[in-house]
Design a protein around this motif. Structure first.
Motif, PDB file in Angstrom:
ATOM      1  N   ALA A 192       0.654  -1.181   0.025  1.00  0.00           N
ATOM      2  CA  ALA A 192       0.055  -0.096   0.048  1.00  0.00           C
ATOM      3  C   ALA A 192       0.776   1.202   0.012  1.00  0.00           C
ATOM      4  CB  ALA A 192      -0.918  -0.007   1.238  1.00  0.00           C
ATOM      5  N   VAL A 193       1.818   1.228   0.779  1.00  0.00           N
ATOM      6  CA  VAL A 193       2.826   2.454   0.889  1.00  0.00           C
ATOM      7  C   VAL A 193       3.484   2.793  -0.376  1.00  0.00           C
ATOM      8  CG1 VAL A 193       4.877   3.327   1.927  1.00  0.00           C
ATOM      9  CG2 VAL A 193       3.027   2.426   3.361  1.00  0.00           C
ATOM     10  N   ARG A 194       4.084   1.881  -1.144  1.00  0.00           N
ATOM     11  CA  ARG A 194       4.716   1.909  -2.248  1.00  0.00           C
ATOM     12  C   ARG A 194       3.896   1.677  -3.508  1.00  0.00           C
ATOM     13  NH1 ARG A 194      10.106   2.571  -1.224  1.00  0.00           N
ATOM     14  NH2 ARG A 194      10.843   2.303   0.736  1.00  0.00           N
TER      15      ARG A 194
ATOM     16  N   LEU B 186      -5.196  -0.621   4.800  1.00  0.00           N
ATOM     17  CA  LEU B 186      -5.705   0.708   5.048  1.00  0.00           C
ATOM     18  C   LEU B 186      -4.614   1.652   5.879  1.00  0.00           C
ATOM     19  CD1 LEU B 186      -9.153  -0.376   6.496  1.00  0.00           C
ATOM     20  CD2 LEU B 186      -8.518   0.877   4.195  1.00  0.00           C
ATOM     21  N   LEU B 187      -4.031   0.871   6.810  1.00  0.00           N
ATOM     22  CA  LEU B 187      -2.597   1.835   7.410  1.00  0.00           C
ATOM     23  C   LEU B 187      -1.921   2.303   6.316  1.00  0.00           C
ATOM     24  CD1 LEU B 187      -1.617   2.876   9.944  1.00  0.00           C
ATOM     25  CD2 LEU B 187      -0.146   0.696  10.248  1.00  0.00           C
TER      26      LEU B 187
ATOM     27  N   VAL C 258      -0.692   6.142   5.379  1.00  0.00           N
ATOM     28  CA  VAL C 258       0.554   6.839   5.439  1.00  0.00           C
ATOM     29  C   VAL C 258       0.829   7.311   3.955  1.00  0.00           C
ATOM     30  CG1 VAL C 258       3.006   6.128   5.606  1.00  0.00           C
ATOM     31  CG2 VAL C 258       1.408   5.179   7.416  1.00  0.00           C
ATOM     32  N   ARG C 259       0.621   6.418   2.963  1.00  0.00           N
ATOM     33  CA  ARG C 259       1.034   6.937   1.405  1.00  0.00           C
ATOM     34  C   ARG C 259       0.494   8.242   1.230  1.00  0.00           C
ATOM     35  NH1 ARG C 259      -1.371   7.042  -3.088  1.00  0.00           N
ATOM     36  NH2 ARG C 259      -2.955   5.891  -2.345  1.00  0.00           N
ATOM     37  N   ALA C 260      -1.035   8.345   1.557  1.00  0.00           N
ATOM     38  CA  ALA C 260      -1.722   9.591   1.514  1.00  0.00           C
ATOM     39  C   ALA C 260      -0.982  10.862   2.117  1.00  0.00           C
ATOM     40  CB  ALA C 260      -3.231   9.612   1.699  1.00  0.00           C
TER      41      ALA C 260
END
Length: 394
Positions: A103-105, A152-153, A157-159
């Motif tokens: 999700a983060v990347r 979701l976490l 963080v990515r947003a």
């Protein structure tokens, strides 16, 4: 030179490789401790358990560079534990760490696809493995929900990182805009000062040269005329020094604020200009009529300088005997006209124009006006400027 705005990246606390190593070590501690716990009624830890553990932890070492592949490997290892019959509360930590990295990347679309796939796979594994330790009826639903937590976490963080990057980019663009605006103002001020210095020096030196020539020619035969011409040279020099001091004072700073804010020439000073020009021997007639209306200071300055430069060109180039100046206000525009009966100026080498005509056009254009210059059909030369007296000029 304006630098391209640099958009800074939102840094990670640690380099990616080191961050992966730290995450793998932390996950290994908690997952290994849970894998070593033997739950009664379920398969005990053995070689298969530790093999799947090694595969999961080893895959986490590539979490930053290959997040999707690592999520598949750790997910397969977690499913292998469940299907093999070895359960534990923390055995899902490796796949959760991998899903967070996905999700983060990645982007939102990949996060959604991964979430749907992981939820369906987790629910299917729970049904096949028969996981019913806590809530037999709701076990598949709970197993479908837990993969969504790290996703979701990671999405949050990515947003936030994207928002920080956007803020940094806006700040960089704003700084670049401020830098460009500062350079633009400096360039405009440089051109303004160059025009002022050129107008003052060109006019005064030309007039003084002609007056000195008259004084030299009349020195023996008509000494009184020579003395009058030299007095006019002295007055012209003093006037030039005063205007140059006012112009250069802009560059000096607060200490010379009085000089920097000295009044600039206006149409009311045309008689003094005319007297200096007449002292060169040129017959000059002047007609000025502003209908007693208020004319913006900048327009008056531009009109004065245009007349000054036009008369300077008459003295230097035209060999004229007579010239006429007309400054009239018609509607919302100030018309400035200077004509002479001399010959048109010779074209400079290479077809280039002198700075005087360029300066006149720049002054008019800065106010939204125009300047036309060219030979007259009846002979001589004509300079005509039209300057707005309302709107932006005011």
């Amino acid at each position: 030179m304006i630098r391209r705005p640099h958009v800074p990246r939102v840094p990670w606390p640690l380099p990616p490789r080191l961050a992966d190593l730290v995450v793998a070590a932390v996950v290994a501690v908690f997952t290994g401790a849970d894998a070593a716990v033997n739950v009664e009624g379920y398969r005990q830890a053995d070689q298969v358990t530790w093999l799947l553990f090694a595969v999961s932890i080893g895959a986490l070492l590539f979490r930053s560079s290959r997040p999707v592949a690592v999520a598949l490997v750790t997910g397969a290892a977690g499913a292998g534990w469940a299907l093999y019959g070895h359960i534990g509360e923390l055995l899902n930590l490796p796949v959760m760490a991998a899903l967070y990295a996905v999700a983060v990347r990645g982007d939102r679309r990949r996060t959604v696809r991964t979430g749907v796939t992981a939820a369906l796979a987790s629910g299917a594994v729970s049904v096949i493995a028969g996981i019913d330790v806590v809530q037999p009826e709701g076990a598949p639903v709970l197993e479908m929900l837990w993969p969504l937590v790290p996703l979701l976490l990671g999405e949050v963080v990515r947003a936030r990182q994207e928002l920080l990057r956007e803020y940094a980019a806006r700040a960089a663009r704003a700084e670049a805009d401020r830098e460009r605006e500062a350079l633009r103002k400096v360039e405009l001020e440089r051109l303004r000062i160059a025009r002022e210095v050129h107008d003052v020096v060109a006019h005064t030196v030309s007039a003084m040269t002609v007056q000195a020539g008259l004084a030299l020619d009349a020195l023996d035969a008509r000494p009184e005329l020579a003395r009058q011409a030299m007095r006019q040279v002295r007055l012209s020099g003093k006037e030039a020094v005063r205007e140059l001091r006012a112009t250069v004072g802009v560059l000096r700073g607060p200490a010379d604020e009085a000089d920097a804010t000295a009044p600039a020439p206006r149409l009311g000073e045309l008689p003094e200009l005319v007297d200096r020009v007449r002292a060169t021997g040129l017959r000059l007639t002047v007609h000025a009529d502003t209908e007693d209306r208020e004319v913006p200071h900048l327009v008056e300055l531009a009109a004065y300088r245009i007349v000054q430069e036009a008369l300077t060109n008459v003295i230097k180039h035209a060999a004229a005997r007579h010239a006429a100046v007309s400054v009239t206000l018609a509607g919302d525009r100030l018309a400035v006209e200077v004509i002479d009966d001399g010959h048109p100026p010779a074209a400079p080498p290479g077809g280039a124009h002198g700075y005087g005509l360029v300066g006149m056009r720049e002054r008019a254009a800065a106010l939204g006006g125009t300047v036309e210059a060219g030979p007259r059909a009846a002979g001589g030369w004509r300079v005509f400027a039209s300057l707005p007296v309302g709107g932006a000029a005011a």
